[in-house]
Scaffold this active site. Structure first.
Site, PDB file in Angstrom:
ATOM      1  N   ARG A  67      -6.812   7.688   2.147  1.00 42.94           N
ATOM      2  CA  ARG A  67      -5.940   7.642   3.328  1.00 42.94           C
ATOM      3  C   ARG A  67      -5.081   8.900   3.351  1.00 42.94           C
ATOM      4  O   ARG A  67      -4.648   9.383   2.302  1.00 42.94           O
ATOM      5  CB  ARG A  67      -5.031   6.407   3.293  1.00 42.94           C
ATOM      6  N   TYR A 195     -13.115   7.866   6.264  1.00 39.85           N
ATOM      7  CA  TYR A 195     -12.673   7.093   5.094  1.00 39.85           C
ATOM      8  C   TYR A 195     -12.125   5.719   5.503  1.00 39.85           C
ATOM      9  O   TYR A 195     -11.386   5.600   6.490  1.00 39.85           O
ATOM     10  CB  TYR A 195     -11.597   7.874   4.310  1.00 39.85           C
ATOM     11  N   LYS A 204      -6.116  -1.323   7.923  1.00 33.89           N
ATOM     12  CA  LYS A 204      -4.711  -0.898   7.855  1.00 33.89           C
ATOM     13  C   LYS A 204      -4.120  -0.705   9.252  1.00 33.89           C
ATOM     14  O   LYS A 204      -2.966  -1.061   9.504  1.00 33.89           O
ATOM     15  CB  LYS A 204      -4.594   0.405   7.067  1.00 33.89           C
ATOM     16  N   HIS A 224       0.942  -6.548   3.268  1.00 29.45           N
ATOM     17  CA  HIS A 224      -0.021  -5.925   2.360  1.00 29.45           C
ATOM     18  C   HIS A 224      -0.108  -6.779   1.090  1.00 29.45           C
ATOM     19  O   HIS A 224       0.375  -6.400   0.035  1.00 29.45           O
ATOM     20  CB  HIS A 224       0.480  -4.502   2.033  1.00 29.45           C
ATOM     21  N   SER A 246      -1.135   0.231  -3.008  1.00 28.09           N
ATOM     22  CA  SER A 246      -2.575   0.472  -3.139  1.00 28.09           C
ATOM     23  C   SER A 246      -2.933   0.840  -4.586  1.00 28.09           C
ATOM     24  O   SER A 246      -2.199   1.585  -5.238  1.00 28.09           O
ATOM     25  CB  SER A 246      -2.978   1.625  -2.233  1.00 28.09           C
ATOM     26  N   CYS A 248      -2.969  -0.869  -7.333  1.00 25.38           N
ATOM     27  CA  CYS A 248      -2.108  -1.384  -8.412  1.00 25.38           C
ATOM     28  C   CYS A 248      -2.592  -2.754  -8.890  1.00 25.38           C
ATOM     29  O   CYS A 248      -1.825  -3.511  -9.491  1.00 25.38           O
ATOM     30  CB  CYS A 248      -0.655  -1.485  -7.960  1.00 25.38           C
ATOM     31  N   ASP A 273      -6.037  -8.150  -0.026  1.00 24.21           N
ATOM     32  CA  ASP A 273      -5.313  -6.964   0.455  1.00 24.21           C
ATOM     33  C   ASP A 273      -4.308  -7.251   1.570  1.00 24.21           C
ATOM     34  O   ASP A 273      -3.280  -6.604   1.632  1.00 24.21           O
ATOM     35  CB  ASP A 273      -6.329  -5.916   0.943  1.00 24.21           C
ATOM     36  N   ARG A 364     -15.010   3.425  -3.962  1.00 29.13           N
ATOM     37  CA  ARG A 364     -14.809   2.022  -3.551  1.00 29.13           C
ATOM     38  C   ARG A 364     -16.095   1.228  -3.525  1.00 29.13           C
ATOM     39  O   ARG A 364     -17.183   1.778  -3.360  1.00 29.13           O
ATOM     40  CB  ARG A 364     -14.230   2.014  -2.117  1.00 29.13           C
TER      41      ARG A 364
END
Ligand code: OXD
Ligand code: MN
Length: 585
Positions: A67, A195, A204, A224, A246, A248, A273, A364
């Site tokens: 991002r 992406y 998002k 989130h 993000s 974590c 998420d 990912r």
């Protein structure tokens, strides 16, 4: 007569001038066509049909791997409505500037129209969007991450209640990359990136930035957060939502195989998420996962850290920017096996450590949620699941204890608003820098953060049974620099204490920052951890927290008079409990 959706698609095609328009229905045939198109483009490969049936590997442009927060804008009429933590552009200026990049952008390309639903079909909490894109990778990924086709079209019908999102790869240049949100008209424009977080507009852009705006207007929360159910030995399941920045560990926590499974504690996954939380008729906040898949960080994922996803990703999954073995299997650092001879890295070169890791640190996997062994039977429940606890966590090498509980909702909002975390590879920029990331929403809140705090305070007052609020930190390190807590499946021990607090257990000590478990409150049987390490993990150092309080004050100052008075009061109360001198304030 044309519907609003048809009119919008027509308008967009007049600007972008594609060679053809394809309406997507989410069928298997369509997915196969997308794969064929991607294969022909040369950056995508089918993986081993025996060990990874239905899986593909995609290599993105090397400049387009995460991002880009600096290129992400909230375009409100008034600058102050976007607030100091967002980039802002006036809507007219944004449309003029970025409109030029869309003009003719799809010439010679196919324009795909992807109607999608965020949330379970038939849920009053679900919302529809339509993404127009020239990227078959986006179509294939949206087919996993959202419910595309008739589920959405049935909801949209001839109405205009959908969030339109226009996406084009453009020329992929970061100089001509913009991710724009127009929350007042519920519109998204994204150009120049393929992406995930920039290009899968349901995620998002819609489910967090636009949805957070809608949620404030309509009295709910778009967050989130992962959603999990913790089953106790009686078979009762208590649901919790947890916000972490993000990369974590939300995915691993949501899918954890509990270290206490033999004593009856088991974790069920609802989402990893995003959570949409609505007041329910029973007085609890009810959460739905708006997504239908998992877009998780690959490096570090292995049969120990996340056995459930390792099983789920063996079929129908998309891998992006990981390495590929000679037997056409995906490979990444920390997957539990050494790099094989002949490994190709994420850019297709023969792997050499001189070129850096084989898998990009933000590589990912994209996996259908229904394939997960730990998926909750309620993950698509139209009513959502009732939330008893909300957990906020960051990545902090020092300062923050393993877990603490807020005194009440207002104090909980304060500890969430002041959380900080070390940055990761999920966003472009320096890694490991500590930044304040309120509610893990810094990159995702679609409006003024001060108003967002106020909305949180109001939500707690408006529900009869607000969840209890906790903060956790799995990442504290000892003097030797090593992690003090083993994390992963052992985190259930912390969830168990949280569950006990929800059920009225009293094993907690009051400290200036909140309620910390008493030394014997955590169930540690079978865990090789010293008493000293546990004490260090739970320790609260007033000097550290005085520094935190000073930093928080500076952080809060940017919100000016939009900072709710309640948070100023909470700050003053913390300062008092820490016994700070007037000069230190
Ligand atoms: C994500 C992120 O992809 O937060 O979920 O970056
Ligand atoms: Mn995320």
């Amino acid at each position: 007569m044309s519907t609003p959706l048809e009119l919008w698609v027509e308008e967009v095609s007049r600007i972008t001038r594609p060679k053809q328009i394809v309406w997507c229905d989410g069928s298997g045939r369509e997915r196969e066509q997308m794969v064929e198109t991607l294969l022909a483009e040369g950056r995508t490969f089918r993986l081993n049909e025996q060990s990874y049936p239905g899986c593909i590997l995609n290599r993105s442009d090397p400049s387009d791997v995460a991002r880009t927060e600096q290129l992400t804008f909230i375009c409100t009429r008034r600058r102050e409505d976007a607030g100091p933590t967002n980039n802002w552009m006036a809507p007219a200026e944004a449309k003029d500037k970025v409109g030029k990049l869309f003009a003719g952008a799809m010439a010679g390309r196919t324009m795909y129209v992807v109607p999608y639903l965020m949330g379970p079909a038939g849920s009053p909490f679900s919302r529809a969007g339509v993404e127009v894109t020239d990227s078959p990778y986006v179509v294939a990924s949206m087919g996993i991450m959202a419910r595309i086709g008739s589920a959405a079209l049935d909801q949209i019908g001839a109405g205009r209640d959908f969030v339109p999102g226009l996406h084009s790869l453009g020329d992929l240049s970061p100089d001509r990359r913009f991710i724009l949100h127009f929350p007042e008209e519920k519109l998204i424009w994204s150009v120049g990136s393929g992406y995930g977080g920039n290009a899968l507009l349901g995620k998002k852009c819609f489910a967090l930035r636009i949805a957070s705006w809608m949620a404030r207007e309509q009295g709910w929360l778009a967050e989130h957060m992962l959603i999990l159910g913790l089953e106790d030995p009686s078979g009762k399941i208590t649901y919790m939502a947890a916000a972490f920045p993000s990369a974590c560990g939300k995915t691993n926590l949501a899918m954890m195989v509990s270290a206490l499974e033999s004593s009856g504690y088991r974790v069920w996954t609802v989402g990893d998420d995003i959570a949409w939380l609505h007041p329910g008729p029973d007085g609890y906040l009810h959460a739905v996962n708006p997504e239908a898949g998992f877009f998780g960080v690959a490096p570090g994922t292995n049969p120990q850290t996340n056995p459930n996803v390792m099983q789920a990703l063996r079929q129908n999954s998309i891998f992006t920017n990981v390495g590929m073995t000679p037997s056409r299997e995906p490979w990444w650092e920390g997957n539990g096996s050494p790099p094989p001879a002949g490994l190709l890295d994420w850019q297709g070169r023969t792997f050499s450590s001189a070129n850096g890791p084989a898998a990009h640190p933000n590589s990912r996997f994209t996996v259908p949620a229904g394939q997960l062994p730990s998926i909750s039977p309620h993950w698509e429940d139209p009513a959502g699941v009732p939330i008893s606890a909300i957990i906020f966590g960051g990545r902090r090498a020092r300062v923050a204890p393993l877990v603490f509980e807020s005194m009440n909702w207002q104090h909980g909002v304060f500890i969430a608003a002041t959380m900080a975390s070390e940055t990761t590879a999920a966003q472009t920029g320096a890694v490991g820098v500590t930044r304040r990331d309120p509610m893990a929403m810094l990159p995702f809140c679609g409006y003024h953060m001060g108003d967002y705090f106020r909305h949180w305070l109001e939500m707690g007052r408006s529900v009869p049974h607000p969840p209890k609020i906790f903060r956790v930190n799995w990442f504290r390190r000892g003097a030797d620099g090593k992690f003090l807590w083993p994390g992963f499946g052992e985190n259930v021990r912390v969830l168990k204490w949280i569950l006990e607090r929800v059920q009225g257990g009293d094993h907690a000590t009051e400290t200036p920052i909140g309620l910390v478990p008493t030394p014997d409150a955590l169930t540690l049987d079978g865990l090789n951890i010293s008493r000293g390490a546990v004490e260090e993990l739970l320790s609260v150092d007033p000097d550290d927290w005085r520094r935190e309080a000073e930093e928080t004050k500076t952080f809060f100052a940017q919100f000016g008079d939009r900072l709710p008075a309640e948070l100023t009061q909470e700050h003053a109360a913390l300062v008092k409990r820490l016994g700070m001198s007037a000069s230190a304030r």
